[in-house]
Scaffold this motif. Structure first.
Motif, PDB file in Angstrom:
ATOM      1  N   GLY A 191     -19.037 -13.838  86.312  1.00  0.00           N
ATOM      2  CA  GLY A 191     -19.158 -15.084  86.033  1.00  0.00           C
ATOM      3  C   GLY A 191     -19.758 -15.569  88.086  1.00  0.00           C
ATOM      4  N   THR A 192     -21.168 -14.498  88.284  1.00  0.00           N
ATOM      5  CA  THR A 192     -21.053 -15.043  89.758  1.00  0.00           C
ATOM      6  C   THR A 192     -22.039 -16.187  90.230  1.00  0.00           C
ATOM      7  N   GLY A 193     -22.502 -16.964  89.292  1.00  0.00           N
ATOM      8  CA  GLY A 193     -22.460 -17.571  89.804  1.00  0.00           C
ATOM      9  C   GLY A 193     -24.613 -17.853  90.128  1.00  0.00           C
ATOM     10  N   HIS A 479     -23.867 -11.248  75.498  1.00  0.00           N
ATOM     11  CA  HIS A 479     -24.537  -9.939  74.789  1.00  0.00           C
ATOM     12  C   HIS A 479     -25.147  -9.090  75.599  1.00  0.00           C
ATOM     13  N   VAL A 480     -25.626  -7.992  76.122  1.00  0.00           N
ATOM     14  CA  VAL A 480     -26.514  -6.898  76.770  1.00  0.00           C
ATOM     15  C   VAL A 480     -26.310  -6.326  75.911  1.00  0.00           C
ATOM     16  N   LEU A 486     -19.257  -5.762  78.527  1.00  0.00           N
ATOM     17  CA  LEU A 486     -19.536  -6.627  79.225  1.00  0.00           C
ATOM     18  C   LEU A 486     -19.850  -8.564  78.553  1.00  0.00           C
ATOM     19  N   PHE A 487     -19.539  -9.466  79.546  1.00  0.00           N
ATOM     20  CA  PHE A 487     -19.979 -10.305  78.859  1.00  0.00           C
ATOM     21  C   PHE A 487     -20.851 -11.410  79.923  1.00  0.00           C
ATOM     22  N   ILE A 488     -21.691 -11.964  79.901  1.00  0.00           N
ATOM     23  CA  ILE A 488     -22.653 -12.923  80.420  1.00  0.00           C
ATOM     24  C   ILE A 488     -22.357 -14.092  81.137  1.00  0.00           C
ATOM     25  N   LEU A 489     -21.705 -14.313  81.628  1.00  0.00           N
ATOM     26  CA  LEU A 489     -21.215 -15.796  82.145  1.00  0.00           C
ATOM     27  C   LEU A 489     -22.140 -16.934  82.462  1.00  0.00           C
ATOM     28  N   GLY A 490     -22.720 -17.576  81.979  1.00  0.00           N
ATOM     29  CA  GLY A 490     -24.416 -18.696  82.636  1.00  0.00           C
ATOM     30  C   GLY A 490     -24.975 -19.614  81.225  1.00  0.00           C
TER      31      GLY A 490
END
Ligand code: NDP
Length: 603
Positions: A191-193, A479-480, A486-490
């Motif tokens: 969750g790097t924004g 999901h990639v 790994l989970f992407i938060l965006g």
């Protein structure tokens, strides 16, 4: 609705294009200065908390959450609620809060109503004190979430991830950081924004200034006096201060500077559109009487989002009632006013444009009404469509130009020319200053790995930069394929709800918690989206109306439209569900509740 003279659509289009054309620069994003590794890197230092020495960490955790902002906090809270206790947050800041940790400039407040913007209100029992809460309250709320959900345990602050690599032998991620840590995590959520790396204009002489200077996201209260709660900035009472930039940040801090400085010079390249804010304290009796009931925040979240959807299933009620819902309401009103047989895409776009012109005329008229000096008022008028740049809402900003010590230095789209040892040169004049404040925003157009400061290396040595070389690809934006666990938060490839970003995380956090719970309960080590499911999701996304950025090509340059340059590879993939944010949230809820998690492979 306005009763003013009819709007000359063609004249406005011509003016907007002329204003855009004079601002387009061939160097696009390269006009900005990346601070990391330069002699100006000290602009990135944390002025709020000292960095404390510690031993490197070399253990194992179940989940590593990269980023302690809203994305990481909400996901962490949902994981804890799901009984997944072993969660570690890593953040370059000294505490929770993300953007609210860094942005403590005077007047900082949320732009979306607190009842929907501030997460986990019902869970924590906090009731925002204002319709648009100020930054200290949001930072405090972030700490409240951290404490209540046990997220401080094991958290690594003032720590930047430098490398993230999948170890297929052990089915774990190896996380390395700038503090010498090298630990493993079975799962990682990122969750790097989008806006966390401050940038400066790449101006000649920027190194030479002998006065004081800082970026708005590292406010130097030691120099200005005062504090983030609005304490008077007495240190500026005898100072000539210049602020470069008039975006959403500057709009919020300029009223405070105008009151505090002996003289304030605002260097403007492009004016923001600044509509009415109408902030007010929360009436607690009203809250207890009419709002507080089990599930109230979810109801408000859904109502806000549904009110902005362009479909025809719009709730009768508008609970938030602000500039965002007003904007959507006006557009819908125009479109619905068309006779049924005239509802062609072309006519609908024209109705949208008319509604936009009407709104912008009102906003321009407001500058004339509020600002006493006619030339300053004229220069504060924004000549572009409202969504070309972040729409701003503020009740004190325009009034600040009536302060006797405040001068707007409009540069007619050219910007500041250079910096000298004494101050700022604009329009051929040198302005001698004691202090320069850079309200020049954050990196957006740079590539993800360099902005984040680390690369992600998945299965078989494939990096995320390689996997996304021709655009982002995922299932649900989370999901990639090739990047297990790994989970992407965006927001992208999910709901893509930009007017209230935390709502995206509320839904994705709940989803990730369910998926992980399922994996843990069934003894699986790995979760990965199949190639077929990812491809099918991308195919679905591309059926939509396309990237809004495409519609912004006629806009004045800014980070919304890649500074007016051709959009990068894969821009068409930065979209959301074709049927809009509410449809996505409903779909995702059904998907996770089914317990089948279609498209994911558990191993
Ligand atoms: P922005 O990128 O929006 O603004 C940067 C400003 O610097 C612009 O006005 C830009 O002008 C100006 N600028 C750049 N180079 C020069 C130059 N050479 N001379 C003069 N001016 C120059 O950054 P902000 O920090 O204001 O906002 C970034 C984002 O952060 C917002 O869009 C919003 O999403 C978010 N934000 C949210 C808030 C909230 O929710 N409460 C509050 C504040 C920010 P130009 O427009 O011509 O490029």
């Amino acid at each position: 609705m306005s009763t003013a003279a009819p709007i000359d659509r063609q004249a406005l289009r011509t003016r907007y294009l002329a204003e855009r054309d004079k601002r387009i620069r061939p160097d696009g994003n390269d006009q900005y200065l990346r601070l990391a590794g330069t002699s100006l890197a000290h602009y990135l230092d944390d002025p709020y908390m000292p960095v404390v020495e510690r031993e490197p960490v070399t253990d194992h955790v179940t989940v590593a959450l990269i980023g302690g902002g809203f994305a990481g906090m909400i996901t962490g809270a949902r994981l804890k609620e799901a009984g997944i206790e072993d969660v570690r947050v890593i953040d370059k800041a000294g505490d929770f809060g993300g953007t609210w940790y860094w942005n403590r400039y005077p007047g900082a407040q949320c732009d979306t109503a607190s009842f929907v913007y501030m997460p986990l209100l019902e869970e924590t029992g906090h009731v925002p004190t204002e319709k648009y809460a100020h930054a200290p309250e949001i930072l405090e709320h972030s700490r409240r979430i951290g404490k209540q959900f046990g997220l401080y345990q094991g958290a690594l602050f003032h720590t930047e991830v430098t490398d993230l690599a999948w170890d297929a032998e052990r089915s774990v991620w190896i996380v390395r950081t700038n503090r010498g840590d090298a630990f493993t995590a079975q799962y990682v959520a990122m969750g790097t924004g989008p806006l966390h790396v401050p940038k400066l204009p790449g101006l000649d002489g920027i190194d030479d200034f002998e006065g004081h200077s800082f970026h708005t996201s590292r406010w130097d209260y030691d120099y200005t006096g005062g504090d983030a709660s609005g304490g008077p900035m007495t240190g500026l009472a005898d100072k000539r201060v210049g602020i470069i930039g008039t975006g959403a940040t500057a709009v919020q801090c300029i009223p405070h500077l105008a009151r505090a400085c002996r003289e304030l010079f605002v260097f403007q390249r492009t004016p923001s559109s600044v509509d009415v804010r109408d902030n007010r304290p929360t009436d607690m009796a009203w809250f207890e009487r009419e709002v507080q009931e089990p599930g109230w925040q979810q109801k408000w979240l859904e109502n806000f989002t549904a009110n902005q959807s362009m479909g025809f299933r719009i709730p009768k009620e508008d609970l938030v009632q602000d500039g965002w819902t007003d904007l959507a309401r006006r557009i819908r009103f125009r479109i619905r006013s068309l006779p049924f047989y005239k509802m062609t895409p072309k006519n609908m776009l024209a109705a949208f444009e008319d509604s936009d012109h009407e709104k912008m005329e009102e906003i321009r008229a407001r500058a004339e009404e509020v600002v006493h000096d006619p030339e300053t008022a004229e220069n504060l008028k924004a000549w572009y469509r409202q969504l070309c740049k972040r729409p701003c809402f503020h009740d004190e900003y325009l009034k600040a130009y009536n302060e006797p010590g405040t001068t707007l230095v409009d540069t007619d789209g050219k910007g500041v020319e250079r910096i000298t040892k004494n101050g700022v040169v604009a329009n051929g004049n040198e302005y001698e200053l004691d202090c320069i404040i850079y309200a020049s925003g954050f990196e957006v157009g740079t590539d993800l790995a360099s902005r984040n400061g680390f690369e992600v290396t998945g299965r078989g040595g494939l990096t995320l930069s390689e996997a996304w070389a021709d655009g982002m690809k995922s299932l649900h934006g989370i999901h990639v394929h090739g990047f297990p666990n790994l989970f992407i938060l965006g927001p992208w490839q999910g709901a893509a709800l930009i007017s209230n970003v935390p709502h995206n995380f509320t839904e994705s956090g709940a989803t990730i918690a369910r998926v992980l719970r399922h994996a843990v309960d069934h003894g699986h080590d790995e979760i990965e989206v199949t190639q077929a499911a990812q491809d099918a999701w991308i195919k679905l996304l591309l059926k939509g109306r396309g990237n809004m950025l495409g519609a912004l090509s006629d806009c004045t340059p800014g980070y919304y439209n890649n500074e007016g340059q051709p959009l990068g590879e894969g821009a068409e993939l930065m979209v959301g569900h074709p049927r809009g944010p509410m449809a996505h949230f409903k779909y995702l809820e059904k998907w996770r509740r089914s317990g089948k998690f279609k498209g994911l492979e558990f191993r």
